[in-house]
Design an enzyme around this catalytic site. Sequence first.
Site, mmCIF file in Angstrom:
data_model
loop_
_atom_site.group_PDB
_atom_site.id
_atom_site.type_symbol
_atom_site.label_atom_id
_atom_site.label_comp_id
_atom_site.label_asym_id
_atom_site.label_seq_id
_atom_site.Cartn_x
_atom_site.Cartn_y
_atom_site.Cartn_z
ATOM 1 N N CYS A 248 0.850 -1.191 0.000
ATOM 2 C CA CYS A 248 0.000 0.000 0.000
ATOM 3 C C CYS A 248 0.885 1.240 0.000
ATOM 4 C CB CYS A 248 -0.933 0.089 1.195
ATOM 5 S SG CYS A 248 -1.995 -1.328 1.401
ATOM 6 N N ARG B 289 3.381 0.160 -5.164
ATOM 7 C CA ARG B 289 3.261 -0.485 -3.856
ATOM 8 C C ARG B 289 1.961 -1.278 -3.710
ATOM 9 N NH1 ARG B 289 6.752 1.432 -0.188
ATOM 10 N NH2 ARG B 289 5.421 0.608 1.434
ATOM 11 N N TRP C 96 -2.938 -2.586 -1.580
ATOM 12 C CA TRP C 96 -2.689 -3.984 -1.900
ATOM 13 C C TRP C 96 -3.394 -4.765 -0.795
ATOM 14 C CZ3 TRP C 96 -0.427 -8.359 0.250
ATOM 15 C CH2 TRP C 96 -0.108 -9.386 -0.647
ATOM 16 N N ASN D 7 -1.074 1.647 5.990
ATOM 17 C CA ASN D 7 -0.277 0.643 5.287
ATOM 18 C C ASN D 7 0.263 -0.295 6.355
ATOM 19 O OD1 ASN D 7 1.588 -0.801 3.750
ATOM 20 N ND2 ASN D 7 3.127 0.806 3.861
ATOM 21 N N GLY D 8 -0.142 -1.547 6.316
ATOM 22 C CA GLY D 8 0.338 -2.504 7.321
ATOM 23 C C GLY D 8 -0.784 -3.442 7.715
ATOM 24 N N GLU E 141 16.140 -16.606 -11.767
ATOM 25 C CA GLU E 141 15.710 -15.216 -11.927
ATOM 26 C C GLU E 141 14.991 -15.025 -13.277
ATOM 27 O OE1 GLU E 141 15.193 -12.783 -10.197
ATOM 28 O OE2 GLU E 141 15.288 -11.017 -11.461
ATOM 29 N N LYS F 274 11.164 -13.704 -13.645
ATOM 30 C CA LYS F 274 10.786 -12.539 -14.457
ATOM 31 C C LYS F 274 9.649 -12.905 -15.395
ATOM 32 C CE LYS F 274 12.077 -10.076 -12.693
ATOM 33 N NZ LYS F 274 12.926 -9.952 -11.564
ATOM 34 N N GLU G 32 6.248 -13.606 -13.467
ATOM 35 C CA GLU G 32 5.581 -12.512 -12.755
ATOM 36 C C GLU G 32 5.014 -11.439 -13.683
ATOM 37 O OE1 GLU G 32 7.874 -10.172 -9.929
ATOM 38 O OE2 GLU G 32 9.654 -10.317 -11.174
ATOM 39 N N HIS H 233 16.602 -35.727 -13.574
ATOM 40 C CA HIS H 233 15.988 -36.283 -12.364
ATOM 41 C C HIS H 233 14.491 -35.991 -12.287
ATOM 42 C CE1 HIS H 233 19.898 -37.441 -10.905
ATOM 43 N NE2 HIS H 233 20.342 -36.217 -11.158
ATOM 44 N N LYS I 146 5.331 -3.893 -5.224
ATOM 45 C CA LYS I 146 6.785 -3.745 -5.247
ATOM 46 C C LYS I 146 7.404 -4.016 -3.882
ATOM 47 C CE LYS I 146 10.630 -2.322 -7.208
ATOM 48 N NZ LYS I 146 11.232 -3.315 -8.109
HETATM 49 O O1 M6R Z 1 12.507 -5.155 -1.917
HETATM 50 P P1 M6R Z 1 13.025 -6.563 -1.879
HETATM 51 O O2 M6R Z 1 14.243 -6.737 -2.686
HETATM 52 O O3 M6R Z 1 13.213 -7.049 -0.468
HETATM 53 O O4 M6R Z 1 11.870 -7.416 -2.508
HETATM 54 C C1 M6R Z 1 11.941 -8.808 -2.537
HETATM 55 C C2 M6R Z 1 10.925 -9.390 -3.480
HETATM 56 O O5 M6R Z 1 9.633 -9.042 -3.091
HETATM 57 C C3 M6R Z 1 11.138 -8.915 -4.920
HETATM 58 O O6 M6R Z 1 12.419 -9.214 -5.372
HETATM 59 C C4 M6R Z 1 10.118 -9.580 -5.854
HETATM 60 O O7 M6R Z 1 10.363 -10.946 -5.946
HETATM 61 C C5 M6R Z 1 10.126 -8.916 -7.230
HETATM 62 N N1 M6R Z 1 8.784 -8.831 -7.735
HETATM 63 C C6 M6R Z 1 10.929 -9.650 -8.236
HETATM 64 O O8 M6R Z 1 10.918 -9.062 -9.479
#
Ligand code: M6R
Length: 613
Positions: free
Chosen positions: A2, A27, A74, A100-101, A486, A490, A493, A509, A608
């Site tokens: 949020c 956020r 969020w 937010n929280g 990674e 990408k 997501e 395996h 984010k």
């Molecule tokens: O802000 P952070 O690096 O701690 O965030 C960690 C993850 O939430 C963040 O890397 C998330 O996996 C991203 N969406 C990846 O692209």
Amino acid sequence: MCGIVGYLGSKKAYPILVKGLKRLEYRGYDSAGVALLNGNGIEIYKKEGKVVQMESIVPAEDSLATLGIGHTRWATHGAPSDRNSHPHYSQSKRIAIIHNGIIENYASIKEGLSKRGYTFQSDTDTEVLVNLIEDILIHADVSLAEAVRVALNQVVGAYAIAVIEEGNPDQIVVAKKGSPLVIGVGEGEYFIASDATPFIEYTKQAVYLNEEEVALISLEKGLEIRTIANELKRPYVQELAIEIESIEKGGYDHFMLKEINEQPKSIFDTLRGRLLVNQGTIRLGSLDEYEQKFLTADRIIIVACGTSWHAGLVAEYLIEDLTRIPVEVEYASEFRYRNPIITEKDIVIAVSQSGETADTLSAIKLAKAKGATIFGICNVVGSSIAREAHVGAYTHAGPEIGVASTKAFTAQVTVFITMALSLGRKRGTISEQEFRRLILELDTLPKKVEETLKLDAQSKKIAAAYKDVPNCLFLGRGINFPVALEGALKLKEISYIHAEGYPAAEMKHGPIALIDEDMPTVVIATKTEHYEKVVSNIQEIKARDGKIIAIVNEGDVDVTRIADHVIEVPEVDERLSPLLTTIPLQLISYHIAVMRGCHVDQPRNLAKSVTVE
Ligand code: M6R
């Protein structure tokens, strides 16, 4: 998660709130709302969907208010809907809140309030908090700031809140614990926000609230900060270094593409002042400060989530290889809850772009309590993890706004490379000659990343060929295994294609059963000591009619002969290669997501900064 924003001054609040909310949409973006205080009291406008949807319901006359608060959500408690959106009124509509929280003990507080006649219009924990504040306001007959302070003493959980009160057009009360909150201090005006981006064009003077602090922001009295235990604090005003250009798209269609293209600069900036090629050294002040701890450490534990966890896995290869210190890499969320064995001789490195990830923050609090030394690698200056750590090194990637992390990852890897090299040299686990050779090569990396970015058109062609596949595998070995993870993250997501990353040798395996003509596999097959083995893995996939997209070095022959598509990246020492092999994977995912019509910068269900556990 949020985003929260607020304005108090002589300008019209509404346009400032809307612009600020759009900057904070990274956020969370399932609903948005504003509360505006004008002659008629507090008016709330809120709507499910993005900020732009909320804008359509705000009448022009209310947009004249000079005090307002806004929220982009969020969802945690309660599904995304108009009624669960923030702000929330108290029962009498005397006060309004944004939050937010998570209030963990909201159920017991709600029960008590219900018995005292309160009813609730939403499913949120936030509405419980605003009514608790109102209850204290009425029964204890105290100021709003005092009621907020007293209420927060009854709350278990995390919050960054802003509260406004009818009849008090010159004040906002804010408080923070576990979620970020910064106050912008202008000339005769104040701003509040989850990060400084909503107000950076108005003021660079900022006050970051500390944990469990409540601030009364008043045009008449200025800023008065107290802890929730009622200790008066002196506000610490700092000058921010962010420039407005760094938070705008600068001609790119998406922040993600801009951020991918910024990597030569972000890696350069992360190396600046640290990699001193002319002096033949690496200077990391924080490492020097804690040199003895690092030299005598029993082990290093890296805690992180998502992409930052992948950077941690890359670091495991680097640190063990170059320093011979054992490294364990843990998902912060798992580490925290399995009663880990931690001693004073452990160094715990927290990696986080935002510096606000709740799981990572909790993990380091636990490790700190057990006596470990905490080293933070964060991108956001002044963030909670950066402040909780004993020591650390910032990645200087600049603001990363696209939800999918790109330049933060390569900046994190860059910090780890400098740490591993510097430590290896101090511990004598790397020869002077090897150290010098590697720092010279590291110095060329920003340029090589720039060359690698020229693969954009080729990546786009490959994206066009595979944009409709339902599944995709990513394979790598050694230090490029985390890069495969990674790459898969990408793709899934931002394009919602199911993707998995595996060490190439693990295929046999199990996952090889998935291979047929409809299953593409992206293989990182650059020149390393595993090259021949990876070629064999590719052969195994080809023998089962699988399609291969291979990331190879310039001039590659063996893989190029058998792969369906190859992308050639410049050759570098294997330990530096993740900085290059990552780039085409980012580009392919980006183009596939765009071609599929996905919202690249704000993928569904994500945010984010994940400030809930
Ligand atoms: O802000 P952070 O690096 O701690 O965030 C960690 C993850 O939430 C963040 O890397 C998330 O996996 C991203 N969406 C990846 O692209």
